[in-house]
Design a protein around this motif. Structure first.
Motif, PDB file in Angstrom:
ATOM      1  N   ASP A   1       0.824  -1.209   0.000  1.00  0.00           N
ATOM      2  CA  ASP A   1       0.000   0.000   0.000  1.00  0.00           C
ATOM      3  C   ASP A   1       0.858   1.258   0.000  1.00  0.00           C
ATOM      4  OD1 ASP A   1      -2.330  -1.443  -0.016  1.00  0.00           O
ATOM      5  OD2 ASP A   1      -2.813  -1.135   2.102  1.00  0.00           O
ATOM      6  N   GLN A   2       1.900   1.275   0.831  1.00  0.00           N
ATOM      7  CA  GLN A   2       2.760   2.455   0.902  1.00  0.00           C
ATOM      8  C   GLN A   2       3.559   2.640  -0.392  1.00  0.00           C
ATOM      9  OE1 GLN A   2       2.653   4.689   3.138  1.00  0.00           O
ATOM     10  NE2 GLN A   2       1.917   3.773   5.049  1.00  0.00           N
ATOM     11  N   ILE A   3       4.010   1.538  -0.975  1.00  0.00           N
ATOM     12  CA  ILE A   3       4.750   1.626  -2.239  1.00  0.00           C
ATOM     13  C   ILE A   3       3.833   2.159  -3.339  1.00  0.00           C
ATOM     14  CG2 ILE A   3       6.006   0.326  -4.002  1.00  0.00           C
ATOM     15  CD1 ILE A   3       6.727  -1.685  -1.736  1.00  0.00           C
ATOM     16  N   MET A   4       2.598   1.647  -3.394  1.00  0.00           N
ATOM     17  CA  MET A   4       1.654   2.117  -4.402  1.00  0.00           C
ATOM     18  C   MET A   4       1.300   3.580  -4.200  1.00  0.00           C
ATOM     19  SD  MET A   4      -0.980  -1.046  -5.147  1.00  0.00           S
ATOM     20  CE  MET A   4      -1.493  -1.290  -3.446  1.00  0.00           C
ATOM     21  N   ALA A   5       1.170   4.017  -2.945  1.00  0.00           N
ATOM     22  CA  ALA A   5       0.861   5.419  -2.670  1.00  0.00           C
ATOM     23  C   ALA A   5       1.959   6.324  -3.201  1.00  0.00           C
ATOM     24  CB  ALA A   5       0.678   5.626  -1.166  1.00  0.00           C
ATOM     25  N   LEU A   6       3.221   5.933  -2.958  1.00  0.00           N
ATOM     26  CA  LEU A   6       4.350   6.730  -3.435  1.00  0.00           C
ATOM     27  C   LEU A   6       4.371   6.797  -4.960  1.00  0.00           C
ATOM     28  CD1 LEU A   6       7.115   8.163  -2.928  1.00  0.00           C
ATOM     29  CD2 LEU A   6       8.159   5.882  -3.106  1.00  0.00           C
TER      30      LEU A   6
END
Length: 447
Positions: free
Chosen positions: A261-266
Protein backbone atom coordinates in the motif's frame (compact mmCIF):
# COMPACT_ATOMS: atom_id res chain seq x y z
CA UNK A 1 -18.77 -24.87 -15.08
CA UNK A 2 -16.84 -23.71 -12.00
CA UNK A 3 -13.16 -24.32 -11.37
CA UNK A 4 -12.31 -27.11 -8.91
CA UNK A 5 -8.59 -27.53 -9.50
CA UNK A 6 -7.61 -23.93 -10.21
CA UNK A 7 -7.63 -21.30 -7.48
CA UNK A 8 -7.03 -17.56 -7.65
CA UNK A 9 -3.41 -18.13 -8.71
CA UNK A 10 -3.22 -21.39 -10.63
CA UNK A 11 -3.11 -24.79 -8.96
CA UNK A 12 -1.56 -25.02 -5.52
CA UNK A 13 -1.16 -27.51 -2.67
CA UNK A 14 1.21 -29.60 -0.60
CA UNK A 15 3.89 -31.30 -2.68
CA UNK A 16 3.25 -35.00 -3.37
CA UNK A 17 -0.34 -34.63 -2.16
CA UNK A 18 -3.35 -33.97 -4.37
CA UNK A 19 -3.30 -31.89 -6.52
CA UNK A 20 0.46 -31.33 -6.40
CA UNK A 21 1.44 -34.83 -7.53
CA UNK A 22 3.47 -35.94 -10.52
CA UNK A 23 0.41 -37.75 -11.87
CA UNK A 24 -1.80 -34.65 -11.82
CA UNK A 25 1.02 -32.47 -13.19
CA UNK A 26 1.47 -34.87 -16.11
CA UNK A 27 -2.27 -34.85 -16.85
CA UNK A 28 -2.41 -31.07 -16.46
CA UNK A 29 0.47 -30.67 -18.89
CA UNK A 30 -1.23 -32.96 -21.40
CA UNK A 31 -4.54 -31.10 -21.08
CA UNK A 32 -2.86 -27.70 -21.46
CA UNK A 33 -0.88 -29.01 -24.42
CA UNK A 34 -4.00 -30.30 -26.15
CA UNK A 35 -5.80 -27.02 -25.45
CA UNK A 36 -3.11 -24.97 -27.19
CA UNK A 37 -2.48 -27.50 -29.96
CA UNK A 38 -6.01 -27.77 -31.25
CA UNK A 39 -4.87 -27.30 -34.85
CA UNK A 40 -2.66 -30.41 -34.67
CA UNK A 41 0.44 -28.59 -35.92
CA UNK A 42 3.82 -29.28 -34.32
CA UNK A 43 5.04 -25.69 -34.09
CA UNK A 44 3.66 -24.82 -30.65
CA UNK A 45 5.89 -24.12 -27.67
CA UNK A 46 5.69 -23.56 -23.94
CA UNK A 47 8.23 -22.02 -21.57
CA UNK A 48 8.55 -23.37 -18.02
CA UNK A 49 10.22 -21.61 -15.11
CA UNK A 50 10.41 -22.59 -11.45
CA UNK A 51 11.60 -21.41 -8.07
CA UNK A 52 14.03 -23.32 -5.82
CA UNK A 53 11.74 -25.86 -4.10
CA UNK A 54 12.91 -29.46 -4.19
CA UNK A 55 9.54 -30.56 -5.58
CA UNK A 56 10.08 -28.29 -8.59
CA UNK A 57 12.19 -30.99 -10.27
CA UNK A 58 9.37 -33.53 -10.00
CA UNK A 59 6.68 -31.18 -11.28
CA UNK A 60 8.89 -29.81 -14.07
CA UNK A 61 9.59 -33.30 -15.40
CA UNK A 62 5.94 -34.36 -15.12
CA UNK A 63 4.65 -31.26 -16.89
CA UNK A 64 7.26 -31.69 -19.61
CA UNK A 65 6.19 -35.30 -20.18
CA UNK A 66 2.52 -34.32 -20.43
CA UNK A 67 3.16 -31.39 -22.73
CA UNK A 68 5.51 -33.21 -25.11
CA UNK A 69 3.11 -36.18 -25.27
CA UNK A 70 0.58 -33.91 -26.97
CA UNK A 71 3.14 -32.39 -29.33
CA UNK A 72 4.15 -29.22 -27.49
CA UNK A 73 7.80 -28.16 -27.63
CA UNK A 74 9.05 -27.26 -24.14
CA UNK A 75 11.65 -24.60 -23.30
CA UNK A 76 13.01 -25.01 -19.76
CA UNK A 77 14.21 -21.82 -18.07
CA UNK A 78 15.25 -23.26 -14.70
CA UNK A 79 14.99 -21.03 -11.59
CA UNK A 80 13.72 -17.59 -12.67
CA UNK A 81 11.29 -15.07 -11.16
CA UNK A 82 7.62 -15.37 -12.09
CA UNK A 83 7.70 -12.10 -14.09
CA UNK A 84 10.49 -13.57 -16.22
CA UNK A 85 8.09 -16.30 -17.34
CA UNK A 86 5.50 -13.72 -18.39
CA UNK A 87 8.18 -11.74 -20.22
CA UNK A 88 9.76 -14.69 -22.02
CA UNK A 89 6.45 -16.33 -22.93
CA UNK A 90 5.68 -13.26 -24.99
CA UNK A 91 9.18 -12.51 -26.30
CA UNK A 92 9.84 -16.13 -27.34
CA UNK A 93 6.48 -16.30 -29.15
CA UNK A 94 5.33 -19.18 -26.97
CA UNK A 95 1.69 -20.25 -26.76
CA UNK A 96 1.89 -20.93 -23.04
CA UNK A 97 4.04 -20.08 -20.05
CA UNK A 98 4.18 -22.04 -16.81
CA UNK A 99 5.69 -21.04 -13.47
CA UNK A 100 6.19 -23.75 -10.86
CA UNK A 101 6.01 -21.98 -7.52
CA UNK A 102 3.94 -21.52 -4.37
CA UNK A 103 5.15 -17.93 -4.06
CA UNK A 104 5.49 -16.97 -0.38
CA UNK A 105 4.42 -20.39 0.99
CA UNK A 106 6.80 -22.82 2.77
CA UNK A 107 8.96 -25.27 0.83
CA UNK A 108 6.55 -28.19 1.27
CA UNK A 109 3.92 -26.40 -0.83
CA UNK A 110 4.10 -25.87 -4.57
CA UNK A 111 1.96 -24.51 -7.35
CA UNK A 112 1.55 -24.26 -11.12
CA UNK A 113 0.71 -20.88 -12.67
CA UNK A 114 -0.22 -20.45 -16.33
CA UNK A 115 0.46 -17.53 -18.66
CA UNK A 116 -1.10 -16.96 -22.07
CA UNK A 117 0.83 -16.03 -25.24
CA UNK A 118 0.53 -12.32 -24.38
CA UNK A 119 2.43 -12.89 -21.12
CA UNK A 120 -0.61 -12.27 -18.91
CA UNK A 121 -2.09 -14.83 -16.53
CA UNK A 122 -4.38 -17.28 -18.31
CA UNK A 123 -8.06 -16.30 -18.24
CA UNK A 124 -10.67 -18.01 -16.07
CA UNK A 125 -12.36 -19.30 -19.22
CA UNK A 126 -9.17 -20.95 -20.48
CA UNK A 127 -8.49 -22.54 -17.09
CA UNK A 128 -12.04 -23.92 -16.98
CA UNK A 129 -11.64 -25.47 -20.43
CA UNK A 130 -8.26 -27.00 -19.53
CA UNK A 131 -9.74 -28.43 -16.34
CA UNK A 132 -12.62 -29.93 -18.31
CA UNK A 133 -10.16 -31.56 -20.71
CA UNK A 134 -8.16 -32.94 -17.80
CA UNK A 135 -11.24 -34.71 -16.44
CA UNK A 136 -11.71 -36.47 -19.76
CA UNK A 137 -9.31 -38.49 -21.91
CA UNK A 138 -6.60 -36.38 -23.56
CA UNK A 139 -5.65 -37.68 -26.98
CA UNK A 140 -1.83 -37.97 -27.35
CA UNK A 141 0.07 -36.95 -30.44
CA UNK A 142 1.17 -39.45 -33.09
CA UNK A 143 4.74 -40.78 -32.59
CA UNK A 144 6.20 -38.50 -35.26
CA UNK A 145 4.54 -35.45 -33.65
CA UNK A 146 5.80 -35.87 -30.07
CA UNK A 147 7.28 -32.61 -28.82
CA UNK A 148 10.87 -31.80 -27.91
CA UNK A 149 12.32 -30.29 -24.73
CA UNK A 150 15.41 -28.13 -24.43
CA UNK A 151 17.12 -26.04 -21.78
CA UNK A 152 17.32 -22.27 -22.24
CA UNK A 153 20.59 -21.28 -20.57
CA UNK A 154 20.25 -17.50 -20.74
CA UNK A 155 16.70 -17.02 -19.45
CA UNK A 156 17.93 -15.35 -16.28
CA UNK A 157 20.26 -13.11 -18.27
CA UNK A 158 17.43 -11.96 -20.53
CA UNK A 159 15.36 -11.04 -17.48
CA UNK A 160 18.28 -9.16 -15.92
CA UNK A 161 18.66 -7.01 -19.01
CA UNK A 162 14.91 -6.36 -19.12
CA UNK A 163 14.79 -5.36 -15.45
CA UNK A 164 17.60 -2.84 -15.92
CA UNK A 165 15.73 -1.12 -18.74
CA UNK A 166 12.95 -0.18 -16.30
CA UNK A 167 15.38 2.00 -14.31
CA UNK A 168 15.88 5.48 -15.84
CA UNK A 169 18.87 5.38 -18.14
CA UNK A 170 20.47 8.56 -16.82
CA UNK A 171 20.40 7.41 -13.20
CA UNK A 172 22.76 5.11 -11.35
CA UNK A 173 22.81 3.53 -7.94
CA UNK A 174 26.42 4.51 -7.29
CA UNK A 175 27.07 5.28 -3.64
CA UNK A 176 23.95 3.46 -2.49
CA UNK A 177 24.27 0.48 -0.15
CA UNK A 178 21.36 -1.92 -0.62
CA UNK A 179 20.36 -5.04 1.27
CA UNK A 180 18.43 -7.41 -1.00
CA UNK A 181 16.70 -10.41 0.55
CA UNK A 182 15.86 -12.98 -2.11
CA UNK A 183 14.07 -15.42 0.24
CA UNK A 184 16.33 -18.25 -0.98
CA UNK A 185 14.03 -18.22 -3.98
CA UNK A 186 13.83 -17.68 -7.70
CA UNK A 187 15.63 -14.30 -7.78
CA UNK A 188 18.61 -15.37 -5.68
CA UNK A 189 20.99 -14.65 -8.56
CA UNK A 190 19.08 -12.16 -10.71
CA UNK A 191 18.23 -9.51 -8.11
CA UNK A 192 21.75 -8.98 -6.70
CA UNK A 193 23.18 -8.91 -10.23
CA UNK A 194 20.71 -6.26 -11.43
CA UNK A 195 21.45 -3.98 -8.48
CA UNK A 196 25.22 -4.47 -8.80
CA UNK A 197 25.19 -3.80 -12.54
CA UNK A 198 23.32 -0.53 -11.85
CA UNK A 199 26.16 0.56 -9.56
CA UNK A 200 24.96 -0.28 -6.05
CA UNK A 201 26.95 -1.84 -3.24
CA UNK A 202 24.91 -4.98 -2.68
CA UNK A 203 24.54 -6.92 0.57
CA UNK A 204 22.68 -10.13 -0.36
CA UNK A 205 20.51 -12.09 2.06
CA UNK A 206 18.63 -15.31 1.37
CA UNK A 207 20.76 -16.34 -1.61
CA UNK A 208 21.71 -19.89 -0.59
CA UNK A 209 18.75 -22.08 -1.59
CA UNK A 210 18.92 -25.77 -0.71
CA UNK A 211 15.43 -26.87 -1.79
CA UNK A 212 13.98 -26.55 1.70
CA UNK A 213 14.75 -23.03 2.96
CA UNK A 214 12.71 -20.91 0.54
CA UNK A 215 10.88 -18.16 2.51
CA UNK A 216 12.21 -19.65 5.76
CA UNK A 217 12.87 -16.76 8.15
CA UNK A 218 13.57 -14.42 5.25
CA UNK A 219 11.96 -12.60 2.33
CA UNK A 220 8.92 -10.37 2.12
CA UNK A 221 6.98 -12.29 4.76
CA UNK A 222 9.86 -12.34 7.27
CA UNK A 223 11.58 -8.96 7.05
CA UNK A 224 13.35 -9.04 10.43
CA UNK A 225 16.51 -10.64 9.01
CA UNK A 226 16.84 -7.92 6.37
CA UNK A 227 16.08 -5.20 8.94
CA UNK A 228 18.87 -6.42 11.21
CA UNK A 229 21.26 -6.62 8.25
CA UNK A 230 20.43 -3.05 7.22
CA UNK A 231 21.22 -1.70 10.67
CA UNK A 232 24.32 -3.86 11.04
CA UNK A 233 25.84 -2.68 7.74
CA UNK A 234 24.53 0.89 7.76
CA UNK A 235 22.69 0.28 4.50
CA UNK A 236 20.53 2.91 2.81
CA UNK A 237 17.58 0.69 1.94
CA UNK A 238 16.39 -2.91 1.80
CA UNK A 239 14.45 -4.83 -0.84
CA UNK A 240 12.71 -8.00 0.38
CA UNK A 241 11.33 -10.35 -2.27
CA UNK A 242 9.26 -13.50 -1.86
CA UNK A 243 10.00 -16.98 -3.18
CA UNK A 244 9.10 -16.28 -6.81
CA UNK A 245 9.95 -12.56 -6.68
CA UNK A 246 6.56 -11.21 -7.69
CA UNK A 247 6.15 -9.51 -4.28
CA UNK A 248 8.27 -6.92 -2.50
CA UNK A 249 8.55 -5.08 0.79
CA UNK A 250 10.81 -2.03 1.06
CA UNK A 251 12.77 -1.27 4.25
CA UNK A 252 14.27 2.11 5.11
CA UNK A 253 17.68 2.72 6.68
CA UNK A 254 16.19 2.06 10.13
CA UNK A 255 14.56 -1.23 9.13
CA UNK A 256 11.04 0.21 9.00
CA UNK A 257 8.84 -1.60 6.45
CA UNK A 258 6.80 -0.14 3.59
CA UNK A 259 4.19 -2.64 2.42
CA UNK A 260 2.48 -2.73 -0.96
CA UNK A 261 0.00 0.00 0.00
CA UNK A 262 2.76 2.46 0.90
CA UNK A 263 4.75 1.63 -2.24
CA UNK A 264 1.65 2.12 -4.40
CA UNK A 265 0.86 5.42 -2.67
CA UNK A 266 4.35 6.73 -3.44
CA UNK A 267 4.32 5.61 -7.07
CA UNK A 268 0.74 6.75 -7.71
CA UNK A 269 1.51 10.22 -6.38
CA UNK A 270 4.73 10.49 -8.38
CA UNK A 271 3.15 9.20 -11.57
CA UNK A 272 0.13 11.47 -11.18
CA UNK A 273 2.40 14.52 -10.73
CA UNK A 274 4.29 13.66 -13.92
CA UNK A 275 1.15 12.84 -15.91
CA UNK A 276 2.17 9.19 -16.18
CA UNK A 277 -0.69 7.66 -14.13
CA UNK A 278 -3.19 6.37 -16.70
CA UNK A 279 -6.74 7.40 -15.96
CA UNK A 280 -5.50 9.09 -12.79
CA UNK A 281 -6.38 5.79 -11.12
CA UNK A 282 -4.70 3.22 -8.90
CA UNK A 283 -6.13 -0.31 -8.86
CA UNK A 284 -5.96 -2.18 -5.54
CA UNK A 285 -7.87 -4.94 -3.80
CA UNK A 286 -10.44 -4.82 -1.02
CA UNK A 287 -7.59 -5.66 1.39
CA UNK A 288 -5.78 -2.36 0.87
CA UNK A 289 -5.85 -0.09 3.90
CA UNK A 290 -8.54 2.51 4.38
CA UNK A 291 -5.74 5.01 4.96
CA UNK A 292 -4.58 4.53 1.36
CA UNK A 293 -8.06 5.28 0.09
CA UNK A 294 -8.27 8.47 2.15
CA UNK A 295 -4.76 9.56 1.11
CA UNK A 296 -5.43 9.12 -2.60
CA UNK A 297 -8.76 10.98 -2.32
CA UNK A 298 -6.89 13.90 -0.78
CA UNK A 299 -4.54 13.91 -3.78
CA UNK A 300 -7.40 13.75 -6.27
CA UNK A 301 -6.42 10.23 -7.36
CA UNK A 302 -9.05 7.55 -7.94
CA UNK A 303 -8.88 4.16 -6.22
CA UNK A 304 -10.50 1.23 -8.01
CA UNK A 305 -10.92 -1.80 -5.72
CA UNK A 306 -11.08 -5.42 -6.89
CA UNK A 307 -11.38 -8.89 -5.37
CA UNK A 308 -8.25 -10.27 -3.74
CA UNK A 309 -5.70 -11.70 -6.16
CA UNK A 310 -3.28 -10.06 -8.55
CA UNK A 311 -5.11 -11.64 -11.51
CA UNK A 312 -8.19 -9.56 -10.67
CA UNK A 313 -6.08 -6.43 -10.31
CA UNK A 314 -4.60 -7.03 -13.75
CA UNK A 315 -8.01 -7.74 -15.28
CA UNK A 316 -9.34 -4.41 -13.96
CA UNK A 317 -6.23 -2.59 -15.18
CA UNK A 318 -6.54 -3.99 -18.68
CA UNK A 319 -10.29 -3.36 -18.83
CA UNK A 320 -9.93 0.25 -17.68
CA UNK A 321 -6.68 1.08 -19.43
CA UNK A 322 -4.87 1.69 -16.11
CA UNK A 323 -1.14 1.14 -15.67
CA UNK A 324 -0.56 0.89 -11.91
CA UNK A 325 -2.09 -1.51 -9.42
CA UNK A 326 -1.31 -4.07 -6.80
CA UNK A 327 -1.90 -5.57 -3.41
CA UNK A 328 -1.03 -4.74 0.17
CA UNK A 329 0.99 -7.97 0.22
CA UNK A 330 3.52 -6.43 -2.17
CA UNK A 331 2.34 -7.48 -5.63
CA UNK A 332 2.96 -4.30 -7.62
CA UNK A 333 1.78 -4.45 -11.24
CA UNK A 334 3.04 -1.85 -13.70
CA UNK A 335 1.81 -2.68 -17.18
CA UNK A 336 4.22 -0.14 -18.68
CA UNK A 337 6.95 -2.58 -17.65
CA UNK A 338 5.45 -6.06 -17.42
CA UNK A 339 2.43 -8.32 -17.38
CA UNK A 340 2.37 -9.42 -13.74
CA UNK A 341 3.63 -8.43 -10.30
CA UNK A 342 7.38 -7.85 -10.28
CA UNK A 343 9.04 -7.31 -6.91
CA UNK A 344 12.45 -6.39 -8.30
CA UNK A 345 11.13 -3.87 -10.84
CA UNK A 346 8.90 -2.31 -8.16
CA UNK A 347 11.97 -2.04 -5.95
CA UNK A 348 13.83 -0.30 -8.77
CA UNK A 349 11.02 2.24 -9.07
CA UNK A 350 11.34 3.00 -5.36
CA UNK A 351 15.12 3.41 -5.76
CA UNK A 352 14.48 5.71 -8.70
CA UNK A 353 12.31 7.90 -6.48
CA UNK A 354 15.08 8.02 -3.89
CA UNK A 355 17.61 9.07 -6.51
CA UNK A 356 15.31 11.60 -8.17
CA UNK A 357 14.16 13.27 -4.96
CA UNK A 358 17.56 12.94 -3.27
CA UNK A 359 15.80 11.76 -0.12
CA UNK A 360 16.57 8.89 2.27
CA UNK A 361 14.24 5.92 2.24
CA UNK A 362 12.81 6.95 5.62
CA UNK A 363 11.22 9.99 3.96
CA UNK A 364 9.46 7.82 1.38
CA UNK A 365 8.30 4.64 3.11
CA UNK A 366 5.28 6.21 4.81
CA UNK A 367 3.14 8.36 2.52
CA UNK A 368 0.01 7.99 4.68
CA UNK A 369 -1.09 7.08 8.18
CA UNK A 370 -2.54 3.59 8.25
CA UNK A 371 -5.98 3.07 9.65
CA UNK A 372 -5.61 0.43 12.40
CA UNK A 373 -6.06 -2.91 10.67
CA UNK A 374 -6.24 -6.39 12.14
CA UNK A 375 -6.03 -9.59 10.12
CA UNK A 376 -6.39 -13.07 11.57
CA UNK A 377 -6.41 -16.39 9.75
CA UNK A 378 -8.42 -19.40 10.88
CA UNK A 379 -7.63 -22.81 9.41
CA UNK A 380 -10.54 -25.15 8.68
CA UNK A 381 -11.19 -28.56 7.18
CA UNK A 382 -11.23 -28.25 3.40
CA UNK A 383 -14.72 -28.62 1.93
CA UNK A 384 -16.49 -27.48 5.10
CA UNK A 385 -16.76 -23.69 5.00
CA UNK A 386 -17.58 -22.51 8.54
CA UNK A 387 -19.06 -19.28 7.18
CA UNK A 388 -22.17 -21.28 6.26
CA UNK A 389 -23.04 -21.99 9.90
CA UNK A 390 -25.68 -19.96 11.75
CA UNK A 391 -23.29 -19.04 14.58
CA UNK A 392 -20.67 -17.59 12.25
CA UNK A 393 -23.26 -15.73 10.18
CA UNK A 394 -24.68 -14.19 13.36
CA UNK A 395 -21.22 -13.18 14.60
CA UNK A 396 -20.46 -11.48 11.27
CA UNK A 397 -23.78 -9.58 11.25
CA UNK A 398 -23.20 -8.39 14.81
CA UNK A 399 -19.61 -7.37 14.06
CA UNK A 400 -20.57 -5.40 10.98
CA UNK A 401 -23.25 -3.50 12.89
CA UNK A 402 -20.75 -2.55 15.61
CA UNK A 403 -17.90 -1.43 13.34
CA UNK A 404 -19.57 0.11 10.30
CA UNK A 405 -19.68 3.64 11.73
CA UNK A 406 -15.90 4.13 11.59
CA UNK A 407 -14.43 1.15 9.80
CA UNK A 408 -15.12 -1.99 7.81
CA UNK A 409 -14.99 -5.79 7.94
CA UNK A 410 -13.89 -8.26 5.29
CA UNK A 411 -14.27 -12.00 5.81
CA UNK A 412 -13.11 -14.19 2.95
CA UNK A 413 -11.69 -17.60 2.15
CA UNK A 414 -8.10 -17.82 0.98
CA UNK A 415 -7.75 -18.75 -2.66
CA UNK A 416 -4.64 -20.85 -2.02
CA UNK A 417 -5.06 -22.44 1.44
CA UNK A 418 -7.92 -23.77 3.62
CA UNK A 419 -8.07 -20.55 5.63
CA UNK A 420 -10.74 -18.03 6.49
CA UNK A 421 -9.20 -14.57 6.63
CA UNK A 422 -10.89 -12.13 9.02
CA UNK A 423 -9.85 -8.53 8.43
CA UNK A 424 -11.16 -5.44 10.18
CA UNK A 425 -10.32 -1.75 10.16
CA UNK A 426 -11.40 0.84 12.71
CA UNK A 427 -10.06 3.96 14.40
CA UNK A 428 -11.26 2.40 17.66
CA UNK A 429 -8.64 -0.30 18.22
CA UNK A 430 -10.35 -1.82 21.27
CA UNK A 431 -13.54 -2.26 19.26
CA UNK A 432 -11.53 -3.62 16.35
CA UNK A 433 -9.99 -6.38 18.46
CA UNK A 434 -13.30 -7.24 20.10
CA UNK A 435 -15.12 -7.60 16.79
CA UNK A 436 -12.39 -9.56 14.96
CA UNK A 437 -11.78 -11.87 17.92
CA UNK A 438 -15.49 -12.63 18.30
CA UNK A 439 -15.73 -13.69 14.64
CA UNK A 440 -12.50 -15.70 14.85
CA UNK A 441 -13.80 -17.52 17.92
CA UNK A 442 -17.08 -18.35 16.12
CA UNK A 443 -15.21 -19.67 13.06
CA UNK A 444 -12.85 -21.74 15.23
CA UNK A 445 -15.76 -23.29 17.10
CA UNK A 446 -17.55 -24.13 13.84
CA UNK A 447 -14.53 -25.36 11.91
Amino acid sequence: MSRKLFGTDGVRGKANSYPMTAEIALKLGAAAGRYFRKDGLNRHRVVIGKDTRLSGYMLENALTAGLTSTGMNVLLLGPVPTPAVGLLTHSMRADLGIMISASHNPHYDNGIKFFGPDGFKLSDEAEIEIEAMLEGEVRPAQPNNIGRARRIDDGRGRYIEYAKTTFPGKRRLSGMKIVVDCANGAAYKAAPEVLWELGAEVIPVGVSPNGFNINEGCGSTHTQTAAETIVQHGADVGICLDGDADRVMILDENGRVADGDQIMALLATSWAESGKLAGNTLVATVMSNLGLERYLAGKGINLHRTAVGDRYVVEAMRAGGFNLGGEQSGHIVMTDYGTTGDGLVAGLQFLSEMAHRELPASKLVQSFERCPQLLKNVRFEAGNDPRDTKAVKAAIVEGESRIKANGRLLIRASGTEPLIRVMGESEDENLLHEVVDSIVDAISAAG
